[in-house]
Design a protein around this motif. Structure first.
Motif, PDB file in Angstrom:
ATOM      1  N   HIS A 102      49.388  35.176  31.622  1.00 35.79           N
ATOM      2  CA  HIS A 102      47.768  35.064  31.404  1.00 35.79           C
ATOM      3  C   HIS A 102      47.135  33.682  31.014  1.00 35.79           C
ATOM      4  O   HIS A 102      46.172  33.354  30.735  1.00 35.79           O
ATOM      5  CB  HIS A 102      47.384  36.174  30.622  1.00 35.79           C
ATOM      6  N   ASN A 156      43.226  36.855  35.082  1.00 37.59           N
ATOM      7  CA  ASN A 156      42.340  37.594  33.844  1.00 37.59           C
ATOM      8  C   ASN A 156      41.051  38.358  34.157  1.00 37.59           C
ATOM      9  O   ASN A 156      40.681  38.780  33.310  1.00 37.59           O
ATOM     10  CB  ASN A 156      42.281  36.561  32.742  1.00 37.59           C
ATOM     11  N   ASN A 185      38.518  40.928  35.609  1.00 36.79           N
ATOM     12  CA  ASN A 185      38.232  42.504  35.750  1.00 36.79           C
ATOM     13  C   ASN A 185      37.516  42.564  37.233  1.00 36.79           C
ATOM     14  O   ASN A 185      37.650  41.487  37.835  1.00 36.79           O
ATOM     15  CB  ASN A 185      37.619  43.185  34.618  1.00 36.79           C
ATOM     16  N   HIS A 186      37.184  43.692  37.456  1.00 36.66           N
ATOM     17  CA  HIS A 186      36.503  44.070  38.718  1.00 36.66           C
ATOM     18  C   HIS A 186      35.191  43.282  39.008  1.00 36.66           C
ATOM     19  O   HIS A 186      34.809  43.127  40.152  1.00 36.66           O
ATOM     20  CB  HIS A 186      36.334  45.451  39.068  1.00 36.66           C
ATOM     21  N   HIS A 239      39.005  40.645  31.479  1.00 36.49           N
ATOM     22  CA  HIS A 239      39.430  41.950  31.360  1.00 36.49           C
ATOM     23  C   HIS A 239      39.327  42.351  29.828  1.00 36.49           C
ATOM     24  O   HIS A 239      39.779  41.393  29.136  1.00 36.49           O
ATOM     25  CB  HIS A 239      40.726  42.239  32.013  1.00 36.49           C
ATOM     26  N   CYS A 250      41.358  44.328  28.169  1.00 39.76           N
ATOM     27  CA  CYS A 250      42.566  44.140  27.623  1.00 39.76           C
ATOM     28  C   CYS A 250      43.046  42.902  27.321  1.00 39.76           C
ATOM     29  O   CYS A 250      43.952  42.628  26.532  1.00 39.76           O
ATOM     30  CB  CYS A 250      43.539  44.946  28.634  1.00 39.76           C
ATOM     31  N   GLN A 277      29.723  40.046  27.866  1.00 42.88           N
ATOM     32  CA  GLN A 277      30.781  39.792  28.834  1.00 42.88           C
ATOM     33  C   GLN A 277      31.206  38.616  28.919  1.00 42.88           C
ATOM     34  O   GLN A 277      30.557  37.434  28.597  1.00 42.88           O
ATOM     35  CB  GLN A 277      30.103  40.201  30.184  1.00 42.88           C
TER      36      GLN A 277
END
Length: 173
Positions: A38, A60, A62-63, A68, A70, A107
């Protein structure tokens, strides 16, 4: 020799030198292999604070192309755990994360920096004195995770079980 036993000397050098900070990051990549792919790394290390970095890169995401959740939690945990390891002797005390709570506020759409602070007064009063008395302690640290623009992306609270190795009954080889 356990790799964590090398930390005190290496951290002292890394506080003064970019070269040794790079060496520290190489060692931590070997000791904590989960973080290596990562790209999490130590950005700065001082006596009472540690700043770690989570790079904004595809691995790293997300969608929705933000970092992300985590990954944000992990870089915060990395910062807090490393700070404790630099303030305590890892050959004398075992450190285990017992809990993690993260409040996501914004975000992450750039490199993120996680910062954990533990001043000398809190270290002595909240950690060293109880450890001297009982040999074991549960302590929660707070880590702020911010983006490049200074926005507070997340606030993480990691709870750590700190125990004198002499009291540990489940040692591994």
């Amino acid at each position: 020799m356990n790799g964590f036993a090398l930390l005190p000397g290496l951290v002292a050098k890394a506080r003064r030198s970019r070269f040794w900070l790079g060496v520290l990051n190489q060692l931590l990549g070997r000791l904590i292999p989960f973080n290596r792919p990562h790209g999490f790394r130590v950005a700065a290390i001082e006596t009472d604070r540690v700043r770690t970095l989570a790079p904004y890169r595809r691995r790293n995401f997300n969608h929705v192309r933000g970092l992300h959740a985590c990954g944000i939690a992990t870089v915060a945990e990395f910062s807090a755990g490393l700070l404790l390891l630099t303030r305590l002797d890892p050959t004398r005390f075992r450190l285990l994360m017992a809990g993690l709570e993260v409040e996501y506020l914004y975000q992450g759409r750039s490199d993120l920096t996680a910062e954990t602070i533990l001043d000398q007064v809190r270290l002595e009063k909240d950690i060293l004195e109880p450890l001297a008395a009982t040999g074991t302690l549960v302590k929660t640290l707070e880590t702020n995770v911010s983006d490049r623009q200074g926005n507070l992306v997340a606030r993480a609270r990691t709870t750590w079980q700190i125990k004198d190795w002499e009291l540990v009954r489940t040692r591994t080889a």
